[in-house]
Write a protein that holds these residues in place. Structure first.
Motif, short mmCIF file in Angstrom:
data_model
loop_
_atom_site.label_atom_id
_atom_site.label_comp_id
_atom_site.label_asym_id
_atom_site.label_seq_id
_atom_site.Cartn_x
_atom_site.Cartn_y
_atom_site.Cartn_z
N CYS A 16 -54.19 -0.98 -36.73
CA CYS A 16 -52.95 -0.17 -36.80
C CYS A 16 -51.70 -0.90 -36.33
O CYS A 16 -50.64 -0.27 -36.19
CB CYS A 16 -53.08 1.15 -36.05
SG CYS A 16 -54.09 2.34 -36.91
N SER A 17 -51.79 -2.19 -36.08
CA SER A 17 -50.59 -2.92 -35.67
C SER A 17 -49.61 -3.06 -36.84
O SER A 17 -48.41 -3.20 -36.63
CB SER A 17 -50.96 -4.29 -35.10
OG SER A 17 -51.72 -5.04 -36.04
N CYS A 110 -48.22 -5.41 -31.33
CA CYS A 110 -47.88 -4.01 -31.08
C CYS A 110 -48.69 -3.52 -29.89
O CYS A 110 -49.90 -3.76 -29.83
CB CYS A 110 -48.22 -3.17 -32.33
SG CYS A 110 -47.65 -1.47 -32.23
N VAL A 112 -51.06 -1.51 -27.57
CA VAL A 112 -52.21 -0.70 -27.99
C VAL A 112 -51.90 0.80 -27.92
O VAL A 112 -52.39 1.58 -28.75
CB VAL A 112 -53.48 -1.08 -27.18
CG1 VAL A 112 -53.40 -0.61 -25.74
CG2 VAL A 112 -54.75 -0.57 -27.86
N CYS A 115 -50.34 1.65 -31.19
CA CYS A 115 -51.38 1.64 -32.23
C CYS A 115 -52.22 2.91 -32.15
O CYS A 115 -52.57 3.51 -33.17
CB CYS A 115 -52.29 0.42 -32.06
SG CYS A 115 -51.46 -1.16 -32.34
N ARG A 118 -50.41 5.78 -33.67
CA ARG A 118 -50.39 5.71 -35.15
C ARG A 118 -51.74 6.16 -35.70
O ARG A 118 -51.81 7.03 -36.55
CB ARG A 118 -50.12 4.27 -35.61
CG ARG A 118 -48.72 3.81 -35.32
CD ARG A 118 -48.56 2.36 -35.78
NE ARG A 118 -47.21 1.86 -35.50
CZ ARG A 118 -46.88 0.59 -35.52
NH1 ARG A 118 -47.78 -0.33 -35.83
NH2 ARG A 118 -45.65 0.23 -35.26
N ASP A 119 -52.77 5.56 -35.25
CA ASP A 119 -54.17 5.85 -35.59
C ASP A 119 -54.36 6.41 -37.00
O ASP A 119 -54.96 7.48 -37.18
CB ASP A 119 -54.75 6.82 -34.54
CG ASP A 119 -56.28 6.73 -34.49
OD1 ASP A 119 -56.85 5.73 -34.98
OD2 ASP A 119 -56.90 7.67 -33.95
N TYR A 124 -59.16 5.04 -33.59
CA TYR A 124 -58.94 4.98 -32.13
C TYR A 124 -59.51 6.23 -31.47
O TYR A 124 -60.11 6.17 -30.40
CB TYR A 124 -57.44 4.83 -31.82
CG TYR A 124 -56.93 3.41 -31.92
CD1 TYR A 124 -57.08 2.51 -30.86
CD2 TYR A 124 -56.29 2.96 -33.07
CE1 TYR A 124 -56.61 1.21 -30.95
CE2 TYR A 124 -55.82 1.66 -33.18
CZ TYR A 124 -55.98 0.79 -32.11
OH TYR A 124 -55.52 -0.51 -32.21
N ASP A 155 -43.46 -2.48 -33.04
CA ASP A 155 -42.97 -1.27 -32.37
C ASP A 155 -41.44 -1.29 -32.27
O ASP A 155 -40.83 -0.30 -31.87
CB ASP A 155 -43.59 -1.14 -30.97
CG ASP A 155 -43.28 -2.33 -30.07
OD1 ASP A 155 -43.21 -3.47 -30.57
OD2 ASP A 155 -43.08 -2.11 -28.86
#
Ligand SMILES: Nc1ncnc2c1ncn2[C@@H]1O[C@H](COP(=O)(O)OP(=O)(O)OP(=O)(O)O)[C@@H](O)[C@H]1O
Ligand SMILES: [Mg+2]
Length: 176
Positions: A16-17, A110, A112, A115, A118-119, A124, A155
């Motif tokens: 998700c980065s 990014c 964590v 991230c 966002r998932d 995650y 980010d």
């Protein structure tokens, strides 16, 4: 067809980065400009070429080893290769760099926590619930690149801004 020099732009970073989003953006622009482009993406490769592999260190390294073989052939044939893999292990990435030669390492950086918010695939959440083992960033290591050609802080910047920075770097390195 354009006269072009082969290279592999290697996007590494946490789940998700933003690896896939940025590389897809770059691919679209390069295709519009007439370049031969190939995308190699973790999600697709793991359903085909490496569908027999899991997420132990050995399997992760084997996954990247096979992809490296493909990227090397494409690069040799003057294709612009955009490879998007978590590829958490520094030593394995270094081997890939050595094998391919025309290699551009791009660290998609990014935090964590961002991230996790966002998932986009819900992974995650599953990792936090213990439903997935060996999840990079949660229960498996990610070794940051020490000397990447480019670092993008996703980010702080948009997908479009990041894609432009990739194009600029590729131009600076003489690949575009
Ligand atoms: N600057 C940015 N760059 C990339 N993605 C961003 C950025 N800002 C926000 N995002 C969002 O973050 C998400 C990143 O998801 P993406 O699938 O690209 O990540 P990934 O690194 O490929 O993950 P995975 O390893 O799970 O495949 C997307 O929803 C994207 O829109
Ligand atoms: Mg992806």
């Amino acid at each position: 067809m354009r006269d072009q020099k082969g290279f592999t732009a290697w996007f590494t970073g946490l789940p998700c980065s933003g690896k896939t989003s940025i590389a897809d953006g770059v691919a679209e622009i390069l295709k519009e400009r007439g370049y031969r482009v190939e995308r190699l993406d973790g999600d697709i490769v793991r359903k085909s070429l490496t569908s027999d592999l899991g997420f132990s260190k050995e399997d992760r390294d084997e996954n990247i080893k096979r992809v490296t073989f493909v990227a090397k052939l494409l690069t040799k044939n003057n294709v612009a290769v955009l490879a998007t893999f978590v590829s958490p292990y520094r030593e394995r990435r270094a081997k890939t760099r050595e094998e391919i030669g025309n290699f551009v390492e791009i660290y998609i950086r990014c935090p964590v926590e961002v991230c996790m918010k966002r998932d986009i695939k819900g992974m995650y959440r599953k990792a936090m619930a213990g439903e997935i083992k060996n999840f990079t960033g949660i229960s498996d290591p990610y070794e940051e690149p020490e000397n990447p050609e480019l670092i993008l802080d996703t980010d702080k910047e948009t997908v479009e801004e990041c894609a432009q920075k990739v194009l600029h770097k590729l131009q600076e390195l003489g690949y575009l």
